[in-house]
Enzyme design. Sequence first.
Site, PDB file in Angstrom:
ATOM      1  N   TYR A  67       0.835  -1.201   0.000  1.00 28.81           N
ATOM      2  CA  TYR A  67       0.000   0.000   0.000  1.00 28.81           C
ATOM      3  C   TYR A  67       0.875   1.257   0.000  1.00 28.81           C
ATOM      4  O   TYR A  67       0.420   2.334   0.380  1.00 28.81           O
ATOM      5  CB  TYR A  67      -0.919   0.025   1.225  1.00 28.81           C
ATOM      6  CG  TYR A  67      -1.999  -1.029   1.177  1.00 28.81           C
ATOM      7  CD1 TYR A  67      -3.197  -0.799   0.502  1.00 28.81           C
ATOM      8  CD2 TYR A  67      -1.822  -2.263   1.795  1.00 28.81           C
ATOM      9  CE1 TYR A  67      -4.192  -1.774   0.450  1.00 28.81           C
ATOM     10  CE2 TYR A  67      -2.812  -3.238   1.749  1.00 28.81           C
ATOM     11  CZ  TYR A  67      -3.992  -2.979   1.075  1.00 28.81           C
ATOM     12  OH  TYR A  67      -4.972  -3.941   1.024  1.00 28.81           O
ATOM     13  N   SER A  68       2.110   1.128  -0.446  1.00 28.06           N
ATOM     14  CA  SER A  68       3.107   2.193  -0.326  1.00 28.06           C
ATOM     15  C   SER A  68       2.717   3.475  -1.058  1.00 28.06           C
ATOM     16  O   SER A  68       2.532   3.495  -2.282  1.00 28.06           O
ATOM     17  CB  SER A  68       4.451   1.694  -0.872  1.00 28.06           C
ATOM     18  OG  SER A  68       5.370   2.749  -0.978  1.00 28.06           O
ATOM     19  N   ASN A  69       2.620   4.563  -0.301  1.00 32.19           N
ATOM     20  CA  ASN A  69       2.399   5.879  -0.908  1.00 32.19           C
ATOM     21  C   ASN A  69       3.619   6.310  -1.723  1.00 32.19           C
ATOM     22  O   ASN A  69       3.486   6.962  -2.762  1.00 32.19           O
ATOM     23  CB  ASN A  69       2.104   6.918   0.170  1.00 32.19           C
ATOM     24  CG  ASN A  69       0.834   6.635   0.930  1.00 32.19           C
ATOM     25  OD1 ASN A  69      -0.186   6.286   0.353  1.00 32.19           O
ATOM     26  ND2 ASN A  69       0.891   6.767   2.252  1.00 32.19           N
ATOM     27  N   LEU A  71       5.892   4.361  -3.354  1.00 27.22           N
ATOM     28  CA  LEU A  71       5.952   3.684  -4.649  1.00 27.22           C
ATOM     29  C   LEU A  71       4.844   4.178  -5.581  1.00 27.22           C
ATOM     30  O   LEU A  71       5.048   4.287  -6.796  1.00 27.22           O
ATOM     31  CB  LEU A  71       5.857   2.169  -4.469  1.00 27.22           C
ATOM     32  CG  LEU A  71       7.059   1.469  -3.836  1.00 27.22           C
ATOM     33  CD1 LEU A  71       6.842  -0.039  -3.821  1.00 27.22           C
ATOM     34  CD2 LEU A  71       8.369   1.813  -4.548  1.00 27.22           C
TER      35      LEU A  71
END
Length: 296
Positions: A67-69, A71
């Site tokens: 859920y990386s903001n 990336l």
Amino acid sequence: MGPFDWLPQAPLEPLQLDWLNGVEVAVLRLDRIDPLISGNKWFKLTEHLAQAQQAGATGIISLGGAYSNHLHALAAAGKRFGFATVGLLRGHPQDTPTVLDLQALGMQLHWLGYGGYRARHAPDFWLPWCERYPRLHPVPEGGGALAGALGCGVLVEQARRQLHTLGWADYDAWWLAAGTGTTLAGLVLAEAGAHPVYGALAVPDDHGVAQNVQAIVQGGYELLDASRGGFAKVDQPLLEFIATTEQASGMLLEPLYTGKALLALKQQIEAGRFAPGIRLIFVHTGGLQGRRGFAD
């Protein structure tokens, strides 16, 4: 790669909530700078992109979760500005909304498992990846390190230029969530001692935020625990606070960073930490795309 002269302006808006109890809070709305390249992530990327350009790289390789903001913003920037992106992901393959976006935006993904991801701080971690992608510039998790902090320094000037819209001549301190501590360190660098910076820790002590910050700055800040037991730990009181706050303010929050940080500020105000009349700038660090992981 480039040019990367895009520098979006984040609006500074007053926050009106009953529990502020006379403490004046303005929100630097990094969530409103762009639909895809949102929040503090672009600012953390700017110096890394400049370094990549100077090195003659054709793209960026970096790390994050499902859920990386970071990336998500990196993949969107690569799509928009035309450079290659590779993501090294924590855990095992899963089709989260974020991962599906990464793929649609053209990012090449590699899943490291959990043990492989924990090795990301090892001295030789990047060696095989740099051999595999020799034309890509490696960027730490979350866009961290000194380069990431330097890119965030412009936020101080952006806020100061807008103080007149609030009728403020000055402010007393900053308040923001800390996930890696990079944005906090950038604010401390830019403030150069003029105003303190408070970081509400969205992760436990063992995530190394204090060490990350100490590697960049000495003094001028304070870290407070807001993790609620761990990274991505979400409880009912937090979710209820977010729902109530969104209804009262019209400002969307997410439960991993901004929600935790604002709830921690409420608790500090209720404990008497800040007296009525104190003026704080709260940084909304974006990350709203991650709300999709909590849709239920």
